[in-house]
Design a protein around this motif. Structure first.
Motif, mmCIF file in Angstrom:
data_model
loop_
_atom_site.group_PDB
_atom_site.id
_atom_site.type_symbol
_atom_site.label_atom_id
_atom_site.label_comp_id
_atom_site.label_asym_id
_atom_site.label_seq_id
_atom_site.Cartn_x
_atom_site.Cartn_y
_atom_site.Cartn_z
ATOM 1 N N GLU A 1 0.833 -1.202 0.000
ATOM 2 C CA GLU A 1 0.000 0.000 0.000
ATOM 3 C C GLU A 1 0.872 1.259 0.000
ATOM 4 O OE1 GLU A 1 -3.135 0.408 2.763
ATOM 5 O OE2 GLU A 1 -3.894 -1.631 2.481
ATOM 6 N N ALA A 2 1.946 1.224 0.795
ATOM 7 C CA ALA A 2 2.854 2.368 0.832
ATOM 8 C C ALA A 2 3.544 2.553 -0.515
ATOM 9 C CB ALA A 2 3.880 2.180 1.945
ATOM 10 N N LEU A 3 3.979 1.449 -1.121
ATOM 11 C CA LEU A 3 4.689 1.528 -2.396
ATOM 12 C C LEU A 3 3.780 1.970 -3.536
ATOM 13 C CD1 LEU A 3 6.937 -1.671 -2.167
ATOM 14 C CD2 LEU A 3 7.639 0.711 -1.876
ATOM 15 N N HIS A 4 2.485 1.612 -3.455
ATOM 16 C CA HIS A 4 1.554 1.987 -4.525
ATOM 17 C C HIS A 4 1.486 3.503 -4.703
ATOM 18 C CE1 HIS A 4 -0.857 -2.035 -4.406
ATOM 19 N NE2 HIS A 4 0.221 -2.104 -5.159
ATOM 20 N N THR A 5 1.580 4.227 -3.585
ATOM 21 C CA THR A 5 1.528 5.691 -3.684
ATOM 22 C C THR A 5 2.751 6.254 -4.395
ATOM 23 O OG1 THR A 5 2.598 6.001 -1.535
ATOM 24 C CG2 THR A 5 0.204 5.806 -1.546
ATOM 25 N N LEU A 6 3.798 5.443 -4.485
ATOM 26 C CA LEU A 6 5.020 5.859 -5.179
ATOM 27 C C LEU A 6 5.140 5.217 -6.553
ATOM 28 C CD1 LEU A 6 7.480 5.461 -2.136
ATOM 29 C CD2 LEU A 6 6.312 7.545 -2.896
ATOM 30 N N GLY A 7 4.088 4.499 -6.954
ATOM 31 C CA GLY A 7 4.101 3.838 -8.253
ATOM 32 C C GLY A 7 4.919 2.561 -8.280
ATOM 33 N N LEU A 8 5.146 1.961 -7.131
ATOM 34 C CA LEU A 8 5.961 0.745 -7.048
ATOM 35 C C LEU A 8 5.135 -0.394 -6.466
ATOM 36 C CD1 LEU A 8 9.184 2.376 -5.534
ATOM 37 C CD2 LEU A 8 8.776 1.818 -7.941
ATOM 38 N N GLU A 9 5.683 -1.614 -6.536
ATOM 39 C CA GLU A 9 4.984 -2.771 -6.000
ATOM 40 C C GLU A 9 5.969 -3.918 -5.776
ATOM 41 O OE1 GLU A 9 0.952 -5.406 -6.904
ATOM 42 O OE2 GLU A 9 1.904 -4.238 -8.498
ATOM 43 N N ILE A 10 5.740 -4.666 -4.691
ATOM 44 C CA ILE A 10 6.550 -5.851 -4.445
ATOM 45 C C ILE A 10 6.081 -6.959 -5.378
ATOM 46 C CG2 ILE A 10 7.232 -7.581 -2.735
ATOM 47 C CD1 ILE A 10 6.586 -5.580 -0.566
ATOM 48 N N PRO A 11 6.976 -7.681 -6.030
ATOM 49 C CA PRO A 11 6.565 -8.808 -6.885
ATOM 50 C C PRO A 11 5.723 -9.799 -6.107
ATOM 51 C CG PRO A 11 8.895 -8.309 -7.189
ATOM 52 C CD PRO A 11 8.435 -7.483 -6.029
ATOM 53 N N THR A 12 4.733 -10.378 -6.778
ATOM 54 C CA THR A 12 3.812 -11.315 -6.132
ATOM 55 C C THR A 12 4.553 -12.451 -5.438
ATOM 56 O OG1 THR A 12 2.140 -10.832 -7.809
ATOM 57 C CG2 THR A 12 1.847 -12.848 -6.516
ATOM 58 N N ALA A 13 5.619 -12.929 -6.037
ATOM 59 C CA ALA A 13 6.366 -14.047 -5.471
ATOM 60 C C ALA A 13 6.964 -13.713 -4.110
ATOM 61 C CB ALA A 13 7.483 -14.475 -6.423
ATOM 62 N N LEU A 14 7.192 -12.410 -3.848
ATOM 63 C CA LEU A 14 7.834 -11.989 -2.606
ATOM 64 C C LEU A 14 6.881 -11.307 -1.639
ATOM 65 C CD1 LEU A 14 11.144 -10.499 -4.059
ATOM 66 C CD2 LEU A 14 10.720 -12.826 -3.244
ATOM 67 N N ALA A 15 5.624 -11.137 -2.039
ATOM 68 C CA ALA A 15 4.670 -10.395 -1.221
ATOM 69 C C ALA A 15 3.806 -11.290 -0.355
ATOM 70 C CB ALA A 15 3.773 -9.524 -2.107
ATOM 71 N N GLY A 16 3.826 -12.601 -0.605
ATOM 72 C CA GLY A 16 3.001 -13.524 0.169
ATOM 73 C C GLY A 16 3.579 -14.920 0.125
ATOM 74 N N GLY A 17 3.222 -15.717 1.103
ATOM 75 C CA GLY A 17 3.702 -17.090 1.165
ATOM 76 C C GLY A 17 3.006 -17.994 0.174
ATOM 77 N N PRO A 18 3.313 -19.298 0.183
ATOM 78 C CA PRO A 18 2.719 -20.254 -0.758
ATOM 79 C C PRO A 18 1.192 -20.274 -0.733
ATOM 80 C CG PRO A 18 4.588 -21.227 0.374
ATOM 81 C CD PRO A 18 4.336 -19.919 1.039
ATOM 82 N N SER A 19 0.597 -20.064 0.443
ATOM 83 C CA SER A 19 -0.861 -20.090 0.534
ATOM 84 C C SER A 19 -1.501 -18.893 -0.158
ATOM 85 C CB SER A 19 -1.299 -20.125 2.000
ATOM 86 O OG SER A 19 -0.885 -18.948 2.681
ATOM 87 N N GLU A 20 -0.705 -17.858 -0.460
ATOM 88 C CA GLU A 20 -1.224 -16.647 -1.103
ATOM 89 C C GLU A 20 -0.758 -16.536 -2.546
ATOM 90 O OE1 GLU A 20 0.667 -14.296 1.940
ATOM 91 O OE2 GLU A 20 -1.275 -13.676 2.722
ATOM 92 N N GLY A 21 -0.260 -17.634 -3.090
ATOM 93 C CA GLY A 21 0.163 -17.637 -4.479
ATOM 94 C C GLY A 21 1.566 -17.144 -4.714
ATOM 95 N N GLY A 22 2.319 -16.915 -3.650
ATOM 96 C CA GLY A 22 3.698 -16.459 -3.787
ATOM 97 C C GLY A 22 4.680 -17.534 -3.372
ATOM 98 N N VAL A 23 5.909 -17.120 -3.207
ATOM 99 C CA VAL A 23 6.963 -18.039 -2.767
ATOM 100 C C VAL A 23 7.301 -17.795 -1.304
ATOM 101 C CG1 VAL A 23 9.352 -18.763 -3.123
ATOM 102 C CG2 VAL A 23 7.908 -18.200 -5.103
ATOM 103 N N VAL A 24 7.453 -16.508 -0.945
ATOM 104 C CA VAL A 24 7.797 -16.140 0.424
ATOM 105 C C VAL A 24 7.226 -14.760 0.720
ATOM 106 C CG1 VAL A 24 9.995 -15.160 -0.355
ATOM 107 C CG2 VAL A 24 9.703 -15.746 2.052
ATOM 108 N N ASN A 25 6.763 -14.570 1.941
ATOM 109 C CA ASN A 25 6.324 -13.249 2.380
ATOM 110 C C ASN A 25 7.560 -12.536 2.917
ATOM 111 O OD1 ASN A 25 5.214 -10.997 3.770
ATOM 112 N ND2 ASN A 25 3.280 -12.090 4.028
ATOM 113 N N LEU A 26 8.285 -11.911 2.001
ATOM 114 C CA LEU A 26 9.569 -11.303 2.354
ATOM 115 C C LEU A 26 9.431 -10.184 3.394
ATOM 116 C CD1 LEU A 26 12.599 -11.370 1.792
ATOM 117 C CD2 LEU A 26 12.224 -9.705 -0.051
ATOM 118 N N PRO A 27 8.445 -9.276 3.263
ATOM 119 C CA PRO A 27 8.311 -8.235 4.288
ATOM 120 C C PRO A 27 8.107 -8.814 5.687
ATOM 121 C CG PRO A 27 7.049 -7.639 2.362
ATOM 122 C CD PRO A 27 7.500 -9.052 2.154
#
Length: 493
Positions: free
Chosen positions: A150-176
């Motif tokens: 949400e913070a990055l969206h205001t700057l026009g940026l976004e965390i890649p899906t693979a790094l934004a959530g764990g396997p249960s959320e369709g990603g690889v790892v919830n890096l944050p």
């Protein structure tokens, strides 16, 4: 009763006898001073830092998102739901305050039940606290990815899906989430005082953010939004109160700092009660201002209602950025304070021999259980980053409520068994307040779903297996002869 074998060695206690053995308050105080030779904790936390530990563990992301789920249930009277939930939590807080003043060690409700109901119930309580602290901090950290985005969206940026959530959320790892937990772990390992300074700063910031929201929301205040006050009836108010009650969980965090408080008997009770007052006032203020700014029907299906309201009222993207950052800070402070509490509870259980000794080793340089902190933080980080928590996270509610109820029972027990023992704080209107606290916790537990109970039951079975397979044979209290056990209680009133 213990017997003597032909070899001269004491036969082990029968299971029933060992489960009933109570640890004396005086022996807890003595052990806290030398920690079994594993290094002494440093007393560096005053009333302000202790209060902020409880506020930091309590006032997290819940208030930023809970209105969307609860206003449709209670209507404009949602602020009454927050008051009811706060008063309900206060009953348990009174009991915690009395016990914290009597038993100023790091074990929180685990130590309180050990002194009153024996080793068996103490282990169950400690195992509940492991669930409450470790799993809940992982669950809170999981939300970091969403708010960082949400913070990055205001700057026009976004965390890649693979790094934004764990396997249960369709990603690889919830890096944050993983990063937040690891940073909190590193900070805790440096020292309690340093961690408390950072936490106090963050708590002040997120409190200011909520006050700022209320000021902005009051500029659009419409008293008509509170009519009718009870569109869903009294049942809606109490139903919402059951939901928002869990936004108050965490006030007990200060009770895990008993061995690092400068004046624990005086300051711990005050810190617990002050944190409840601060959190309740903040929650009610936010609820009233939010309803005043928007009709209650607007909240149906709304996520992050506070962010949306302030964004619409100001029309400024930097405000949205500010709130997203505040949410991340809220997550960070909850992770920091709850992880702190987990390491201190494990330290106390380790000192008693019920979990491995490595958790009670305190660094002479930092005055903290460094090894235990890294082990606990590493497990929580992996859990938050990679493992779907699901119903296990929901089961933390039962574990927490059960621990709260046991503290109320502990107060009643000690009032009867040790009526003249020194108490720096007494729960008011005794025995009404501990009884009401116990009743409220049992009521909320009874209203949780069956699958949550099932997961909690499985967790308890695992805990029983660990106690029987490890803790029972290594318990220091269980190893005492009858004469030694009686002597250990010398000094208790």
């Amino acid at each position: 009763m213990q017997t003597t074998t032909d070899t001269g060695q004491r036969a082990p206690l029968r299971l029933g006898q060992q489960l009933k053995r109570q640890k004396s308050i005086s022996s807890m105080a003595r052990e806290a001073e030398d920690n079994g030779g594993n290094g002494k904790m440093r007393r560096s936390l005053g009333l302000m830092q202790l209060t902020m530990i409880s506020v930091g563990a309590t006032m997290g992301t819940g208030i930023l998102v809970v209105l969307g789920a609860t206003v449709p249930v209670a209507g404009p009277a949602i602020w009454i739901s927050f008051v009811l939930a706060g008063v309900t939590a206060l009953f348990s807080a009174f009991s915690y305050a009395e016990m914290a003043g009597m038993v100023p060690v790091s074990g929180s409700s685990y130590s309180y039940t050990y002194a009153t109901m024996g080793e068996g119930i103490a282990w169950v309580c400690g195992w509940c606290l492991v669930l409450e602290y470790a799993v809940s901090v992982a669950a809170v950290a999981v939300g970091a990815g969403e708010y960082v985005n949400e913070a990055l969206h205001t700057l026009g940026l976004e965390i890649p899906t693979a790094l934004a959530g764990g396997p249960s959320e369709g990603g690889v790892v919830n890096l944050p989430a993983l990063i937040v937990v690891l940073l909190a772990t590193l900070l805790l390992a440096r020292g309690a005082k340093e961690s408390a300074i950072v936490n106090t700063t963050v708590v002040i910031i997120k409190t200011c953010i909520l006050v700022f929201f209320s000021i902005v929301a009051f500029t659009a205040f419409d008293a008509g939004n509170f009519e009718p006050l009870l569109p869903m009836g009294a049942a809606g108010v109490t139903g919402a109160a059951s939901i928002v009650f869990f936004s108050y969980i965490g006030f007990d965090a200060a009770s895990t700092a008993g061995e690092e408080a400068i004046n624990p008997k005086r300051d711990l009770p005050k810190a617990i009660l002050l944190s409840m007052i601060i959190v309740t006032v903040a929650y009610v203020l936010v609820a009233v201002s939010a309803i005043g700014a928007r009709d209650w029907t607007w909240f149906e299906g709304t996520e992050a209602a506070l962010v949306q309201i302030i964004g619409e009222l100001t029309g400024q993207s930097w405000i949205v950025l500010l709130f997203a950052i505040a949410a991340v800070l809220a997550i960070a402070s909850v992770v920091l304070t709850v992880l702190y509490g987990q390491t201190r509870i494990l330290l106390t259980m380790s000192r008693d021999g019920l979990v491995p000794a490595i958790f009670s080793r305190v660094s002479r340089r930092t005055g903290t259980p460094v090894a235990g902190t890294f082990i606990t933080g590493g497990i929580v980080a992996i859990t938050a980053g990679f493992i779907p928590l699901g119903a296990l996270a929901e089961a933390t509610s039962i574990g927490t409520l059960f621990a709260f109820a046991l503290v109320g029972v502990s107060v009643i027990y000690l009032r009867r068994k040790q009526p003249h023992a020194p108490r720096t704080y007494k729960a008011p209107l005794y025995p009404l307040t501990p009884i009401l606290g116990i009743g409220a916790c049992l009521f909320l537990m009874a209203n949780l779903s069956w699958h949550t109970w099932l997961v909690f039951g499985i967790w308890m079975m695992v805990g029983v297996g660990l106690y029987l397979g490890y803790g029972r044979s290594r318990s220091r209290l269980g190893a005492l002869s009858k004469a030694q056990y009686i002597e250990s209680h010398t000094g208790d009133s």
